[in-house]
Design an enzyme around this catalytic site. Sequence first.
Site, short mmCIF file in Angstrom:
data_model
loop_
_atom_site.label_atom_id
_atom_site.label_comp_id
_atom_site.label_asym_id
_atom_site.label_seq_id
_atom_site.Cartn_x
_atom_site.Cartn_y
_atom_site.Cartn_z
N ASP A 16 0.79 -1.22 0.00
CA ASP A 16 0.00 0.00 0.00
C ASP A 16 0.84 1.28 0.00
O ASP A 16 0.56 2.22 -0.74
CB ASP A 16 -0.81 0.00 1.30
N LEU A 17 1.84 1.29 0.84
CA LEU A 17 2.67 2.49 0.99
C LEU A 17 3.37 2.82 -0.34
O LEU A 17 3.41 3.97 -0.77
CB LEU A 17 3.71 2.28 2.10
N ASP A 88 11.68 -13.92 -1.82
CA ASP A 88 11.29 -13.94 -0.41
C ASP A 88 12.34 -13.20 0.38
O ASP A 88 13.53 -13.30 0.08
CB ASP A 88 11.18 -15.39 0.08
N ASP A 181 9.63 9.41 10.03
CA ASP A 181 8.40 9.86 10.69
C ASP A 181 7.80 10.82 9.67
O ASP A 181 8.27 11.94 9.51
CB ASP A 181 8.72 10.60 11.99
N HIS A 182 6.79 10.37 8.95
CA HIS A 182 6.39 11.15 7.78
C HIS A 182 5.85 12.54 8.17
O HIS A 182 5.82 13.44 7.35
CB HIS A 182 5.40 10.38 6.90
N GLU A 220 -8.59 12.28 13.30
CA GLU A 220 -8.87 11.69 11.99
C GLU A 220 -10.32 11.28 11.94
O GLU A 220 -10.92 10.97 12.97
CB GLU A 220 -8.03 10.41 11.80
N ASP A 239 0.95 4.07 17.78
CA ASP A 239 0.77 4.44 16.38
C ASP A 239 0.99 5.94 16.14
O ASP A 239 1.51 6.33 15.11
CB ASP A 239 -0.66 4.05 15.96
N HIS A 244 4.66 10.74 15.87
CA HIS A 244 4.20 12.03 15.34
C HIS A 244 3.91 13.07 16.43
O HIS A 244 4.33 14.21 16.33
CB HIS A 244 2.92 11.85 14.51
#
Length: 493
Positions: A16-17, A88, A181-182, A220, A239, A244
Amino acid sequence: NLNLSCVMVIFGGTGDLTHRKLIPALYNLKYEGILPDNFAVISVGRREKTTETYRNEIYESVKSFSRFKMDDEKWKELSERIYYHRQDFSDDDGYIRLNDFLNELDKKYNTNGNRVYYLAVAPESFETIVGKLHKHCMADNSNSWRRVVIEKPFGRDLKSAQFLNQKINEAFAEKDIYRIDHYLGKEMLQNIMVIRFANAFFEPIWNNRFIDNIQISSSEMVGVENRGGYYEKAGALRDMVQNHMLQLLTLTAMEPPVNLETESIRDEKVKVLRSLQVLTPELVKKNVVRGQYGPGKIEGRGVPGYREEERVSPDSKTETFIALKTYVENFRWSGVPFYIRTGKRMPAKSTEIVIQFKPLPEILYFKEYGIMEPNLLVIKVQPQEGIFLQFNAKRPGTSNIIVPVQMDFCQNCHAGSNSPEAYERLLYDVMRGDSTLFTRWDEVEHSWRFVDNIAQVWNDENTEISKYESGKWGPKEADELLARDNRKWWNIG
Ligand code: BG6
């Protein structure tokens, strides 16, 4: 004289990322002409597919998730350099083939053997991949640079983080480790230091003599989505808070660094983390609130509760919301509470830092008109990016009524504004070897110390978690936390 030439190896190339963030970010950098010519990507995945199929899949992702429109010519130039490699993560043969392939691409694109290894995989695989890169001498940087990018979560507590760090250190030096850490890639986080240290009317009052309290909120509207498996083990504390939220806090509270070099900035951030109040079990019980969303409504649409979500236990105690009060125990901040709040399924998507100033002496207008609203300075991180100021002024008219008025600077509101995505900046910084916007090991270490104290108490005690209806600002205990101090949460949004 920056040498950006490199091959970027993305482990987790079908995830996904990679689809939503990494490839679109590379496309945006290409679009802006920032990507070097001597560049290629190898996406590593476990699924069987050809490079051609892979390119078609990511074409669709770029169309959906990139901030620039699809330009077929630019896409062609980029996608020709993106290859798919199946293996793998624990298979030695796979790394031997991968290394041969890398050497071949080095020659083809003149990339000098420089490599970025991006670990966009589940954390269970971090150690395996880094270990194998080491074993096959693929991390060896004697003739070229080799950097590794680690996605979050970096461990699940201090002990596991230390273990993971030690493993990574066996292969890579600290200067070559880029812990993502986006949030640090977001425009307004980079702006916090500028706002503080480039403005004569903010910096002198940025302390406990003028500031009453600071609120750092990130809400969120989405729920846990399809990440139940991961989230059950993480919860909002690990999380969001460990990374963050604490990064937002350090940038808000840090002292001015001696210069703008990476280590000078990081040194100041670490000092803040080291000054955080140690949360004893009593303090955790008193000052930390955890909540979990139940069913409710988001924008008028009914949504299920957390315990009904996929891959979530029907009696889960995982928190989807946390609110806490803490202190930065140093000269600048002594006595100023820092309130942190984050959660899912709340009424708005919004991240902001609210600085509430102390009231003035209760004479003049206060005497005559009673309570007045406090002065607020709000750093808006998202969705709007900007600064908001609230102050008091006279309402036009014959009677002397004092009202709060607002000045709102929004840097991404006008048509045509298009701020870069966090990952664009971060990928570019990895390529040019600037790790300022990444977390140094001791930042990770100290934030885990803070978080572990909370997790420990929750783990030991057997109390029910507070529920909140989806679409509300968390459980009532979160409001009580501030009401007890005669304060309230500001939702400027
Ligand atoms: C991620 C968390 O790090 O940040 C997610 O794992 C969360 O749970 C996300 O949704 C929020 O990021 P942003 O950029 O949308 O505020």
